[in-house]
Scaffold this motif. Sequence first.
Motif, PDB file in Angstrom:
ATOM      1  N   THR A  96     -11.315  -3.012  -8.668  1.00 26.91           N
ATOM      2  CA  THR A  96     -11.181  -1.961  -9.690  1.00 26.91           C
ATOM      3  C   THR A  96      -9.720  -1.756 -10.065  1.00 26.91           C
ATOM      4  O   THR A  96      -9.393  -1.558 -11.238  1.00 26.91           O
ATOM      5  CB  THR A  96     -11.774  -0.649  -9.186  1.00 26.91           C
ATOM      6  OG1 THR A  96     -11.201  -0.325  -7.907  1.00 26.91           O
ATOM      7  CG2 THR A  96     -13.292  -0.764  -9.056  1.00 26.91           C
ATOM      8  N   TYR A  97      -8.829  -1.829  -9.067  1.00 21.94           N
ATOM      9  CA  TYR A  97      -7.402  -1.721  -9.335  1.00 21.94           C
ATOM     10  C   TYR A  97      -6.936  -2.914 -10.185  1.00 21.94           C
ATOM     11  O   TYR A  97      -6.155  -2.753 -11.134  1.00 21.94           O
ATOM     12  CB  TYR A  97      -6.603  -1.692  -8.034  1.00 21.94           C
ATOM     13  CG  TYR A  97      -6.615  -0.374  -7.291  1.00 21.94           C
ATOM     14  CD1 TYR A  97      -7.743   0.431  -7.266  1.00 21.94           C
ATOM     15  CD2 TYR A  97      -5.490   0.070  -6.599  1.00 21.94           C
ATOM     16  CE1 TYR A  97      -7.756   1.631  -6.577  1.00 21.94           C
ATOM     17  CE2 TYR A  97      -5.485   1.271  -5.905  1.00 21.94           C
ATOM     18  CZ  TYR A  97      -6.634   2.040  -5.897  1.00 21.94           C
ATOM     19  OH  TYR A  97      -6.629   3.230  -5.223  1.00 21.94           O
ATOM     20  N   ASN A 133      -6.247  -6.764  -2.788  1.00 18.18           N
ATOM     21  CA  ASN A 133      -6.395  -5.595  -3.653  1.00 18.18           C
ATOM     22  C   ASN A 133      -7.856  -5.331  -4.024  1.00 18.18           C
ATOM     23  O   ASN A 133      -8.671  -6.254  -4.097  1.00 18.18           O
ATOM     24  CB  ASN A 133      -5.587  -5.797  -4.944  1.00 18.18           C
ATOM     25  CG  ASN A 133      -4.105  -5.908  -4.683  1.00 18.18           C
ATOM     26  OD1 ASN A 133      -3.433  -4.922  -4.406  1.00 18.18           O
ATOM     27  ND2 ASN A 133      -3.580  -7.133  -4.772  1.00 18.18           N
ATOM     28  N   TYR A 134      -8.168  -4.038  -4.281  1.00 16.34           N
ATOM     29  CA  TYR A 134      -9.487  -3.681  -4.790  1.00 16.34           C
ATOM     30  C   TYR A 134      -9.652  -4.233  -6.207  1.00 16.34           C
ATOM     31  O   TYR A 134      -8.725  -4.181  -7.021  1.00 16.34           O
ATOM     32  CB  TYR A 134      -9.669  -2.158  -4.820  1.00 16.34           C
ATOM     33  CG  TYR A 134      -9.602  -1.490  -3.470  1.00 16.34           C
ATOM     34  CD1 TYR A 134     -10.363  -1.970  -2.405  1.00 16.34           C
ATOM     35  CD2 TYR A 134      -8.802  -0.362  -3.263  1.00 16.34           C
ATOM     36  CE1 TYR A 134     -10.316  -1.350  -1.163  1.00 16.34           C
ATOM     37  CE2 TYR A 134      -8.747   0.268  -2.029  1.00 16.34           C
ATOM     38  CZ  TYR A 134      -9.508  -0.253  -0.983  1.00 16.34           C
ATOM     39  OH  TYR A 134      -9.440   0.364   0.248  1.00 16.34           O
ATOM     40  N   ARG A 192      -7.777  -2.588 -13.812  1.00 20.42           N
ATOM     41  CA  ARG A 192      -6.918  -1.619 -14.493  1.00 20.42           C
ATOM     42  C   ARG A 192      -5.530  -2.196 -14.732  1.00 20.42           C
ATOM     43  O   ARG A 192      -4.958  -2.045 -15.825  1.00 20.42           O
ATOM     44  CB  ARG A 192      -6.830  -0.342 -13.652  1.00 20.42           C
ATOM     45  CG  ARG A 192      -6.083   0.791 -14.343  1.00 20.42           C
ATOM     46  CD  ARG A 192      -6.195   2.089 -13.586  1.00 20.42           C
ATOM     47  NE  ARG A 192      -5.471   2.059 -12.323  1.00 20.42           N
ATOM     48  CZ  ARG A 192      -6.036   2.134 -11.126  1.00 20.42           C
ATOM     49  NH1 ARG A 192      -7.354   2.220 -11.029  1.00 20.42           N
ATOM     50  NH2 ARG A 192      -5.308   2.130 -10.037  1.00 20.42           N
ATOM     51  N   TRP A 193      -4.998  -2.919 -13.743  1.00 20.44           N
ATOM     52  CA  TRP A 193      -3.677  -3.526 -13.890  1.00 20.44           C
ATOM     53  C   TRP A 193      -3.674  -4.607 -14.975  1.00 20.44           C
ATOM     54  O   TRP A 193      -2.697  -4.764 -15.704  1.00 20.44           O
ATOM     55  CB  TRP A 193      -3.225  -4.134 -12.564  1.00 20.44           C
ATOM     56  CG  TRP A 193      -2.990  -3.133 -11.478  1.00 20.44           C
ATOM     57  CD1 TRP A 193      -2.668  -1.811 -11.628  1.00 20.44           C
ATOM     58  CD2 TRP A 193      -3.067  -3.361 -10.070  1.00 20.44           C
ATOM     59  NE1 TRP A 193      -2.534  -1.202 -10.412  1.00 20.44           N
ATOM     60  CE2 TRP A 193      -2.771  -2.131  -9.428  1.00 20.44           C
ATOM     61  CE3 TRP A 193      -3.347  -4.460  -9.276  1.00 20.44           C
ATOM     62  CZ2 TRP A 193      -2.745  -1.993  -8.047  1.00 20.44           C
ATOM     63  CZ3 TRP A 193      -3.334  -4.333  -7.897  1.00 20.44           C
ATOM     64  CH2 TRP A 193      -3.037  -3.118  -7.289  1.00 20.44           C
ATOM     65  N   SER A 244       0.806  -1.220   0.000  1.00 15.00           N
ATOM     66  CA  SER A 244       0.000   0.000   0.000  1.00 15.00           C
ATOM     67  C   SER A 244       0.841   1.273   0.000  1.00 15.00           C
ATOM     68  O   SER A 244       0.352   2.339  -0.373  1.00 15.00           O
ATOM     69  CB  SER A 244      -0.939   0.010   1.215  1.00 15.00           C
ATOM     70  OG  SER A 244      -0.196  -0.090   2.415  1.00 15.00           O
ATOM     71  N   HIS A 291       1.825   3.914 -10.691  1.00 14.49           N
ATOM     72  CA  HIS A 291       1.655   3.956 -12.137  1.00 14.49           C
ATOM     73  C   HIS A 291       2.313   2.688 -12.671  1.00 14.49           C
ATOM     74  O   HIS A 291       3.543   2.586 -12.711  1.00 14.49           O
ATOM     75  CB  HIS A 291       2.328   5.222 -12.701  1.00 14.49           C
ATOM     76  CG  HIS A 291       1.962   5.503 -14.129  1.00 14.49           C
ATOM     77  ND1 HIS A 291       2.424   4.738 -15.170  1.00 14.49           N
ATOM     78  CD2 HIS A 291       1.147   6.457 -14.666  1.00 14.49           C
ATOM     79  CE1 HIS A 291       1.949   5.207 -16.305  1.00 14.49           C
ATOM     80  NE2 HIS A 291       1.159   6.261 -16.027  1.00 14.49           N
ATOM     81  N   TYR A 322      -4.478 -12.985 -11.210  1.00 12.20           N
ATOM     82  CA  TYR A 322      -5.233 -12.486 -10.055  1.00 12.20           C
ATOM     83  C   TYR A 322      -5.750 -13.688  -9.260  1.00 12.20           C
ATOM     84  O   TYR A 322      -6.522 -14.502  -9.759  1.00 12.20           O
ATOM     85  CB  TYR A 322      -6.394 -11.612 -10.520  1.00 12.20           C
ATOM     86  CG  TYR A 322      -7.314 -11.163  -9.408  1.00 12.20           C
ATOM     87  CD1 TYR A 322      -6.801 -10.662  -8.206  1.00 12.20           C
ATOM     88  CD2 TYR A 322      -8.695 -11.226  -9.556  1.00 12.20           C
ATOM     89  CE1 TYR A 322      -7.645 -10.243  -7.187  1.00 12.20           C
ATOM     90  CE2 TYR A 322      -9.549 -10.800  -8.534  1.00 12.20           C
ATOM     91  CZ  TYR A 322      -9.012 -10.316  -7.354  1.00 12.20           C
ATOM     92  OH  TYR A 322      -9.844  -9.910  -6.340  1.00 12.20           O
ATOM     93  N   ALA A 380      -1.535 -10.213  -8.621  1.00 13.61           N
ATOM     94  CA  ALA A 380      -2.315  -9.430  -7.652  1.00 13.61           C
ATOM     95  C   ALA A 380      -3.066 -10.423  -6.765  1.00 13.61           C
ATOM     96  O   ALA A 380      -3.749 -11.312  -7.268  1.00 13.61           O
ATOM     97  CB  ALA A 380      -3.290  -8.505  -8.376  1.00 13.61           C
ATOM     98  N   SER A 404      -3.544  -2.902  -2.644  1.00  6.34           N
ATOM     99  CA  SER A 404      -3.921  -1.808  -3.551  1.00  6.34           C
ATOM    100  C   SER A 404      -2.922  -0.652  -3.549  1.00  6.34           C
ATOM    101  O   SER A 404      -3.253   0.488  -3.154  1.00  6.34           O
ATOM    102  CB  SER A 404      -5.319  -1.285  -3.175  1.00  6.34           C
ATOM    103  OG  SER A 404      -6.262  -2.330  -3.153  1.00  6.34           O
ATOM    104  N   PRO A 437      -0.851   2.570  -4.570  1.00  4.83           N
ATOM    105  CA  PRO A 437      -1.098   3.683  -5.495  1.00  4.83           C
ATOM    106  C   PRO A 437       0.117   3.870  -6.401  1.00  4.83           C
ATOM    107  O   PRO A 437       1.087   4.550  -6.024  1.00  4.83           O
ATOM    108  CB  PRO A 437      -1.281   4.878  -4.548  1.00  4.83           C
ATOM    109  CG  PRO A 437      -0.467   4.508  -3.333  1.00  4.83           C
ATOM    110  CD  PRO A 437      -0.493   3.026  -3.222  1.00  4.83           C
TER     111      PRO A 437
END
Length: 676
Positions: free
Chosen positions: A648-649, A645-646, A652-653, A603, A626, A666, A641, A622, A624
């Motif tokens: 939504t993250y 983790n969320y 995106r990943w 995190s 790039h 995942y 992942a 999760s 933060p």
Amino acid sequence: MRLVTFTSIKITLVFLLGILCSYLFDFGLYYLHISISIVFLLLFFVWIRARNQLFPDLHFGFISYVCLFLLGAWVYQIHQPKYHSSHYTKHITESDTTILQLKIREELKPDLYNTKYIAKITGISDKEVSGNILLLISKDSNTISLKVDEVLLVKTHFSQIPTPKNPYQFDYASHMHQKGIYHQIRLDKESILLITKGKTTIRGTSAKIRNAINQKLKENNLEGNSLALVNALLLGQRQELSQEVYTNFASAGVVHILAVSGLHVGILMLLLRVLFKPLERLPRGNTIKIVAIVLFLWMFACITGLSPSVLRAVTMFSFLAYALESNRETGTINTLVASAFVLLLVNPNLLFHVGFQMSYLAVFAIVWIQPKLAKLYKPRNYFDKLLWGILTVTIAAQIGVGPLSVYYFNHFPGLFFITNLVILPFLGIVLGGGIFIIILASFNSLPELFTKIYTTILESLVQFISWVAKQDTYYFENLVLSRGQLFLYYVVITAVILCFQKISFNRILYLLFSVVCLQGIYIFEKSQNNYKELVIFHKSRNTIVGLKDDKQLKVLSSLDPAEAHREKFLKNYRVKAKIKTFESGSLKNIFSFNGKTIVVVDSQGVYPRGSISIDLLILSNSPPLHLERLIDSLCPKIIVADGSNYTTYVQRWRKTSKKRNIDFYYTGKEGAFVIR
């Protein structure tokens, strides 16, 4: 008695082999139809030829067994939904919301979060369909209570039954597939459009009878564990059992008595044989007695809700009721095997049910082994005879189901003989007394004294089981058997019994060879277990990494050591992977294992700077970040992942990884990540 001379055993084994091969290999229904047509035509011509010969025709026997094999394969295939055009799986898209018409068939035992039902799908939008489905209602929606035979009109979507996310976890999805259930739906108050009363079925009637019985028992002050045990032992309903009682029964090795099955039906059959013994004096008294016993057994099955275990047990003991009246051991074994053949012919998926396997192995072992054990000692009086009979039956049953129990449940109760010496006579009293109590309560004629006596008996049973469960010294757990070892254990047991029955050179040779094979597979599998493995387990809101090195396991996580040791999926992994040494530690941001470099980004979003190359990147809690910049910096070969983790993250990943042509994994979808 030579088992291989029993035609019924040969027929059933070949038929069973056909089911098993069809389960492992998809032969295709079209090719099976062609093969069966050709083989049955050959069988007809060979039969015409064989009936005019003095000696048995080997060709006729061989082709007969081929027919039985193909019949087993065909029966299994026709039970698969892909060959049924009306099955609901032919008319759905999992992601789409649709209108369904359901009929409640059965209420299951709830879990921590949901009440569960088995529902029959009768319609999707304007199409008539068939098939069963798992229905879940969150316990938060406590105003929704469904009854058997109610018809629902709902608006929802289908989802897959979750598969295990970690190695060696119980596969609930596979368990439900064996029952012909392939999807689940979740309902709340908003998704239920209409609830109506459907056409009454046997299951619905039995549910009403059970509810009425429960109401009468409550009116007569039967409550708590006593009422829960009556429901479990006599009515086939375990929903009200406390977790403590269930755990104690499991630890004592008698959890099987909490599910109405072969033991209960067998005791009931023996009680009915005694009750209907006066019928033998009538003309054709034996026939009348058998019919009466079978009718009462099926009435009992209806009242308990016609669950698969009860149907299996009642079918088996309906056959055995006839065999026992003939007083012939061979008749009993033939009848037992015939009942298994009939059940598998109707539902071949039963072969893969643990209950089916254990029921038939236990009864077969009792019929085959118990008479041999009974001859080892001559009881001097009735009480001595009773104890010796119970002990020999218990030992024979454990010989039959012991290896299978270890294979499925990884434990063995060392005090099983003491438990069963007490439980079996007790269970006869509990079942007989329970039926008597229910009859009196139904007619409002139950004296309070009878209720107190019966409650005392049940409480004494629970206390005794609780005492046995606390004897940890005699409870052997964390036992592991592979399929190969399981098979060879039964080969060795068969060889020992045959030598015990009659010693000969060939049988001793067979025994020695089977023991050598068992030792060989132990040595082979031990050598195969000497490997290194990294496992990223799935657990919501936590990151857990396991490092296996031969028989050592080190768990890296934020859990404290005691919590890590208690974690159920880690315990399953330790048992099945045969771990001897276990330790836990904190998870570092960078470490190596088996020549591979692993980086963990949590995190805080901190990771090593500079242009370096790593083998595995773990995203935790999760972070933060790039991701494209991180990929440019670390050049990971694989990104994982975990469950912390969320989603939504994660989505995106996944897109970024696909864009950069990097494997993304995942654990919440694909399950635990494993590399060696």
